[in-house]
Design a protein around this motif. Structure first.
Motif, PDB file in Angstrom:
ATOM      1  N   GLY A 196      47.765  47.159  23.816  1.00  0.00           N
ATOM      2  CA  GLY A 196      47.998  46.274  22.681  1.00  0.00           C
ATOM      3  C   GLY A 196      48.107  44.816  23.077  1.00  0.00           C
ATOM      4  O   GLY A 196      48.065  43.932  22.228  1.00  0.00           O
ATOM      5  N   ASP A 197      48.268  44.533  24.361  1.00  0.00           N
ATOM      6  CA  ASP A 197      48.456  43.151  24.782  1.00  0.00           C
ATOM      7  C   ASP A 197      47.230  42.609  25.513  1.00  0.00           C
ATOM      8  O   ASP A 197      46.583  41.693  25.061  1.00  0.00           O
ATOM      9  CB  ASP A 197      49.694  43.016  25.660  1.00  0.00           C
ATOM     10  CG  ASP A 197      50.090  41.575  25.859  1.00  0.00           C
ATOM     11  OD1 ASP A 197      50.539  40.973  24.869  1.00  0.00           O
ATOM     12  OD2 ASP A 197      49.914  41.054  26.974  1.00  0.00           O
ATOM     13  N   HIS A 198      46.915  43.190  26.637  1.00  0.00           N
ATOM     14  CA  HIS A 198      45.720  42.736  27.343  1.00  0.00           C
ATOM     15  C   HIS A 198      45.204  43.792  28.313  1.00  0.00           C
ATOM     16  O   HIS A 198      45.922  44.715  28.691  1.00  0.00           O
ATOM     17  CB  HIS A 198      45.990  41.426  28.084  1.00  0.00           C
ATOM     18  CG  HIS A 198      46.861  41.586  29.293  1.00  0.00           C
ATOM     19  ND1 HIS A 198      48.222  41.546  29.219  1.00  0.00           N
ATOM     20  CD2 HIS A 198      46.559  41.810  30.599  1.00  0.00           C
ATOM     21  CE1 HIS A 198      48.726  41.725  30.431  1.00  0.00           C
ATOM     22  NE2 HIS A 198      47.742  41.896  31.287  1.00  0.00           N
ATOM     23  N   ILE A 199      43.945  43.613  28.682  1.00  0.00           N
ATOM     24  CA  ILE A 199      43.312  44.449  29.698  1.00  0.00           C
ATOM     25  C   ILE A 199      42.745  43.501  30.738  1.00  0.00           C
ATOM     26  O   ILE A 199      42.143  42.486  30.388  1.00  0.00           O
ATOM     27  CB  ILE A 199      42.170  45.290  29.082  1.00  0.00           C
ATOM     28  CG1 ILE A 199      42.762  46.460  28.301  1.00  0.00           C
ATOM     29  CG2 ILE A 199      41.189  45.775  30.131  1.00  0.00           C
ATOM     30  CD1 ILE A 199      41.736  47.358  27.680  1.00  0.00           C
ATOM     31  N   THR A 200      42.976  43.794  32.000  1.00  0.00           N
ATOM     32  CA  THR A 200      42.383  42.979  33.059  1.00  0.00           C
ATOM     33  C   THR A 200      41.369  43.829  33.814  1.00  0.00           C
ATOM     34  O   THR A 200      41.688  44.926  34.275  1.00  0.00           O
ATOM     35  CB  THR A 200      43.459  42.473  34.038  1.00  0.00           C
ATOM     36  OG1 THR A 200      44.460  41.805  33.275  1.00  0.00           O
ATOM     37  CG2 THR A 200      42.872  41.515  35.055  1.00  0.00           C
ATOM     38  N   LEU A 201      40.145  43.321  33.927  1.00  0.00           N
ATOM     39  CA  LEU A 201      39.127  43.986  34.721  1.00  0.00           C
ATOM     40  C   LEU A 201      38.927  43.174  35.996  1.00  0.00           C
ATOM     41  O   LEU A 201      39.029  41.946  35.978  1.00  0.00           O
ATOM     42  CB  LEU A 201      37.798  44.048  33.967  1.00  0.00           C
ATOM     43  CG  LEU A 201      37.766  44.735  32.600  1.00  0.00           C
ATOM     44  CD1 LEU A 201      36.323  44.778  32.076  1.00  0.00           C
ATOM     45  CD2 LEU A 201      38.330  46.142  32.669  1.00  0.00           C
ATOM     46  N   ALA A 202      38.636  43.883  37.075  1.00  0.00           N
ATOM     47  CA  ALA A 202      38.356  43.207  38.339  1.00  0.00           C
ATOM     48  C   ALA A 202      36.923  43.529  38.747  1.00  0.00           C
ATOM     49  O   ALA A 202      36.378  44.560  38.347  1.00  0.00           O
ATOM     50  CB  ALA A 202      39.318  43.687  39.418  1.00  0.00           C
ATOM     51  N   ARG A 203      36.348  42.651  39.521  1.00  0.00           N
ATOM     52  CA  ARG A 203      34.985  42.861  40.012  1.00  0.00           C
ATOM     53  C   ARG A 203      34.889  44.193  40.757  1.00  0.00           C
ATOM     54  O   ARG A 203      35.753  44.535  41.554  1.00  0.00           O
ATOM     55  CB  ARG A 203      34.617  41.711  40.945  1.00  0.00           C
ATOM     56  CG  ARG A 203      33.249  41.834  41.573  1.00  0.00           C
ATOM     57  CD  ARG A 203      32.775  40.532  42.146  1.00  0.00           C
ATOM     58  NE  ARG A 203      33.803  39.870  42.960  1.00  0.00           N
ATOM     59  CZ  ARG A 203      33.900  38.550  43.091  1.00  0.00           C
ATOM     60  NH1 ARG A 203      33.058  37.743  42.477  1.00  0.00           N
ATOM     61  NH2 ARG A 203      34.837  38.025  43.841  1.00  0.00           N
ATOM     62  N   ASN A 204      33.811  44.943  40.456  1.00  0.00           N
ATOM     63  CA  ASN A 204      33.564  46.202  41.153  1.00  0.00           C
ATOM     64  C   ASN A 204      32.693  45.902  42.369  1.00  0.00           C
ATOM     65  O   ASN A 204      31.503  45.607  42.235  1.00  0.00           O
ATOM     66  CB  ASN A 204      32.859  47.175  40.189  1.00  0.00           C
ATOM     67  CG  ASN A 204      32.384  48.438  40.872  1.00  0.00           C
ATOM     68  OD1 ASN A 204      32.762  48.737  42.006  1.00  0.00           O
ATOM     69  ND2 ASN A 204      31.537  49.191  40.183  1.00  0.00           N
ATOM     70  N   ASP A 205      33.302  45.959  43.543  1.00  0.00           N
ATOM     71  CA  ASP A 205      32.562  45.550  44.741  1.00  0.00           C
ATOM     72  C   ASP A 205      31.450  46.515  45.125  1.00  0.00           C
ATOM     73  O   ASP A 205      30.574  46.169  45.901  1.00  0.00           O
ATOM     74  CB  ASP A 205      33.537  45.341  45.909  1.00  0.00           C
ATOM     75  CG  ASP A 205      34.407  44.117  45.674  1.00  0.00           C
ATOM     76  OD1 ASP A 205      33.858  43.098  45.196  1.00  0.00           O
ATOM     77  OD2 ASP A 205      35.631  44.183  45.924  1.00  0.00           O
ATOM     78  N   SER A 206      31.488  47.725  44.553  1.00  0.00           N
ATOM     79  CA  SER A 206      30.404  48.658  44.888  1.00  0.00           C
ATOM     80  C   SER A 206      29.304  48.649  43.830  1.00  0.00           C
ATOM     81  O   SER A 206      28.472  49.547  43.789  1.00  0.00           O
ATOM     82  CB  SER A 206      30.976  50.069  45.069  1.00  0.00           C
ATOM     83  OG  SER A 206      31.718  50.445  43.934  1.00  0.00           O
TER      84      SER A 206
END
Lengths: 505, 313
Positions: A196-206
């Motif tokens: 409900g607040d936020h989603i953080t995605l990180a770079r997928n190194d593969s």
């Protein structure tokens, strides 16, 4: 005395508070998006809402993607396909691709994903996407053979749909469903989720493609359009989309913000409940079509719409500019004559149903006023979205106002679910079916030759327009607004966007 | 005292039970189907039927209710129909934000309403008295969301003194306090007028009493007389109305949390109504009701602290 001290202390504190400016931490490798709604979940199988799809577009890949320049199909996880016969689709998959959990992407993963999507026990919202599939065979590690129950031409287009994104079988075995633990092959992976607040995605190194330029993407939930605009102007978010049209002008004036509104696939239309005798009358439908001046609608929407008479819109496979010629032109005098010929010289009273969301209430009011000019008294029935979807599926409406976002950008994915008699009881809220249009729509499905399909869709479109099945009103412009520091961000006609090539300066 | 407390807590049970019945059946009798929403406008009839079956929505409502109640009695608030997350997990994230907003709003109401009321009472018909009342009345007339948007435009976008929206910092940090100023003011300002006027009349009443005159004649300072002798005796109606306002504030969070992008229970209520997410709505309403009941219990208990003559036996 003590009182005075308290008051003075209070004033000093307040002043200090106001002077302390909010520090805007602007990290160039992190992009912040303002979403208008919560993300329901991150399983392509179990969700069917736009905000979830926006996040999943960065996490999962589909076998093919739409090439928006040529309107053809481009390879993604599949490199190519071949049809040894009309029922067989052999997909050659991209080698050396791994899911973000390290397990390999292969033919077995494709088979697993598609079988899960259609499994009635899983109850996927978009299971019907693949209901033509008969069986799926793993030929070898990178080749999958899909047999359909009947020849099905739009098959590659269906495989560009976000709900057919490929999921990791190992992750499903580990987590059950992937609603909260997404594992795909896409450029980003889930790092943090505060529901409900936020989603953080990180770079997928593969990731198999070019490495994304951003290290993180944050999806913040900001339901109110004007709040999102405020956050964008102060730089607290980097970009947002689908803001209410009146706010677009404010953003246009802000030198630090770029606001664009390219033409999209979503169409807005007026249609009828063909179960009602009154709407069986072609002349009456023609009269209604001719009473509508689309220019007024576009004006009411601050110019942020493209008036079109075509059911299959300009950004959808199956459109032809000749469709505009088939459409009924605004002619209120002729409309009155037709209405009299239809047996209603003094007009009649009816209801117009719509969901109270987005542009619909505005458009409904314009239509009410225009139809009143030829003697049709329209009572507006604005309902909340849930009630509207249910009531119109049950056939409680007279006339209704609705839209369709063509996600695959293939006209078949518009006319078959909405206007073929097979789909009555499903998405066909008009309860419309006609042997001629049914046959033309079928021709766009069962032919594998894309040129034949195109001709069939053009013919179906022309027939549906002249028959007044739907009265197309306008095609939506997809508003996208971003801070000037954001580069290479494009919104596709189907409202999707991909962040792998986006960067900040 | 203990017996009274126990009695009050026991009364909580039927109250909350009634809340579950009302919310559950009211929502189920509303038109609209969660499966249609989940499936979206494109879904086929078969897809919708499958979802209905999987979520147990094809069962009779009464069966669904007892299944829900049974789970609730075991501390399980169910699984959200839309996010398929445990409702408890969803509530745990959001509830502190709502409590934070509601209490900050009460604080704003107390600071402005009570102090304004006292000032107006001790200097009746002064300039202060003449300006506080109209300002407070404007507050009542102004919808909270509109006030919120105006504050946001002025302090967030134009002056950039405060963050536009969102609780993005820890509650007890400086930045966290700045996060809450505008939302709390938008919600709390509404209550200022009624609290101010009540404090003023209640104070005026007490200030005319003989014991206050005695206190003056004893030569006590104005501060002591106002705070110790007068306000303590004027406080009971004010505290009562603050407890009642809590209900209005908890309801107001539905709108203010949406405007200020606060991830709270209020916004969850709105969203669960729109998506017909029955378990989430039932849990949110239950929680809000329980908060309201408990706050008012605390208000009742506070009477004996404020006025030592009040005893609960």
């Amino acid at each position: 005395m003590k009182g005075k001290v308290t008051v003075i202390t209070g004033i000093v504190l307040l002043a200090a508070l106001l002077i302390a400016l909010p520090t805007l931490a602007r990290d160039p490798s992190t992009l912040v998006y303002g979403a208008d709604s919560d993300v329901q979940g991150l399983s392509p199988i179990l969700t069917n809402d736009r905000v979830s799809a926006n996040v999943m577009d960065q996490i999962y890949d589909t076998l093919f993607v739409r090439d928006w320049d040529t309107m053809g199909i481009k390879p993604s996880l599949a490199l190519s396909y071949e049809n040894p016969d009309e029922l067989t689709w052999i997909m050659h998959l991209r080698p050396r691709v791994v899911f973000s959990d390290g397990t390999p992407f292969n033919a077995a993963a494709v088979k697993f994903t598609f079988e899960r999507l259609v499994d009635p026990k899983v109850a996927a919202p978009r299971a019907s996407l693949l209901n033509m599939v008969d069986k799926i065979d793993v030929v070898d590690e990178l080749t999958v053979k899909i047999t359909t129950k009947y020849p099905f031409g739009p098959f590659p287009a269906i495989l560009t749909h976000g709900n057919s994104g490929i999921i990791s079988p190992a992750a499903v075995a580990k987590y059950g469903d992937l609603m909260h633990d997404p594992v795909g092959t896409g450029p980003f992976k889930l790092e943090e989720w505060v529901p409900g607040d936020h989603i953080t995605l990180a770079r997928n190194d593969s990731y198999w493609g070019d490495a994304p330029k951003l290290s993180h993407v944050i999806f913040r939930v900001i339901p109110e359009g004007s709040t999102r605009v405020g956050l964008l102007r102060t730089g607290e978010i980097d970009f947002t989309d689908l803001i209410p049209t009146p706010l677009f002008a404010t953003l246009k004036d802000d030198p630090e913000v770029t606001a664009v509104a390219p033409l999209g696939t979503p169409i807005r239309y007026l249609s009828f409940n063909f179960q009602r005798d009154v709407f069986q009358n072609l002349k009456l439908r023609q009269a209604i079509a001719m009473a509508i001046d689309r220019r007024d609608i576009v004006t009411a929407l601050d110019g942020l719409a493209l008036a079109s008479k075509s059911i299959i819109g300009p950004k959808v496979f199956g459109y032809s500019p000749t469709a505009e010629v088939f459409g009924y032109k605004y002619d209120p005098e002729k409309a009155k004559v037709l209405l009299a010929e239809a047996g209603y010289p003094d007009g009649f009273t009816t209801t117009l149903w719509y969901g109270v969301t987005g542009d619909y209430p505005t458009v409904a009011q314009v239509l009410q006023e225009q139809l009143s000019k030829i003697g049709i008294k329209v009572e507006l029935k604005g309902l909340d979205w849930a009630t509207f979807l249910d009531a119109t599926r049950q056939g409680e409406q007279d006339m209704f106002l609705l839209g369709w976002t063509n996600l695959t950008a293939d006209g078949e994915e518009l006319v078959y679910p909405n206007l073929h008699s097979d789909s009555i009881g499903g998405a066909n809220r008009s309860f419309y079916g006609n042997p001629i249009t049914d046959e033309l729509i079928m021709a766009s499905r069962v032919n594998v030759d894309q040129q034949v399909r195109l001709a069939a869709l053009e013919a179906a479109n022309a027939a549906l327009i002249t028959n007044g099945a739907w009265i197309a009103l306008y095609d939506q412009l997809n508003i996208l607004a971003y801070h000037n520091s954001v580069k290479n961000l494009v919104v596709n006609p189907n409202q999707g966007w991909f962040l792998k090539g986006v960067y900040k300066e | 005292m203990t017996a009274y407390l126990l009695r009050r807590i026991l009364v909580l049970i039927p109250t909350l039970f009634a809340v579950t019945v009302i919310t559950f059946f009211a929502l189920h009798s509303a038109p609209g189907d969660p499966a249609s929403i989940l499936a979206g406008p494109q879904a086929s009839a078969e897809d919708i039927a499958n979802i209905r079956h999987k979520l147990g929505l094809d069962q009779p409502v009464i069966t669904q209710y007892f299944r829900y109640l049974w789970k609730l009695l075991h501390g399980d608030m169910g699984i959200s129909l839309t996010t398929r997350r445990s409702v408890t997990e969803m509530v745990v994230v959001r509830y502190p934000n709502t409590v934070r907003l509601a209490f900050a709003s009460i604080l704003i109401t107390i600071i402005l309403g009570v102090s304004g009321g006292i000032i107006a009472a001790i200097r009746p018909r002064s300039i202060l008295d003449n300006i506080t009342t109209p300002i407070a009345l404007v507050g009542v007339a102004m919808p909270g969301f509109w006030l919120g948007l105006m504050l946001m435009y002025l302090f967030g976008i134009k002056l950039r003194w405060l963050p536009v929206a969102g609780f993005t910092h820890p509650a007890w940090s400086w930045a966290g306090i700045k996060d809450i100023i505008m939302p709390a003011f938008s919600l709390g300002f509404l209550g200022v007028a009624s609290v101010l006027r009540l404090t003023r009349s209640s104070m005026l009443d007490v200030l005319g009493k003989e014991y206050v005159r005695t206190a003056w004649s004893k030569g006590l300072s104005e501060w002591v007389i106002i705070t110790k002798h007068a306000f303590r005796n004027a406080a009971i109606p004010v505290v009562t109305i603050l407890g009642m306002r809590m209900g209005i504030f908890l309801g107001g969070t539905v709108i203010i949390e949406s405007v200020f992008a606060i991830n709270g229970v209020g916004r969850m209520v709105l969203r669960s109504i729109l998506t017909r997410d029955y378990p989430v709505l039932a849990a949110s309403v239950l929680l809000i009701a329980a908060t309201f009941v408990i706050v008012n219990l605390l208000v009742d208990l506070s009477y004996s602290v404020i006025d030592v003559r009040i005893r609960y036996d």
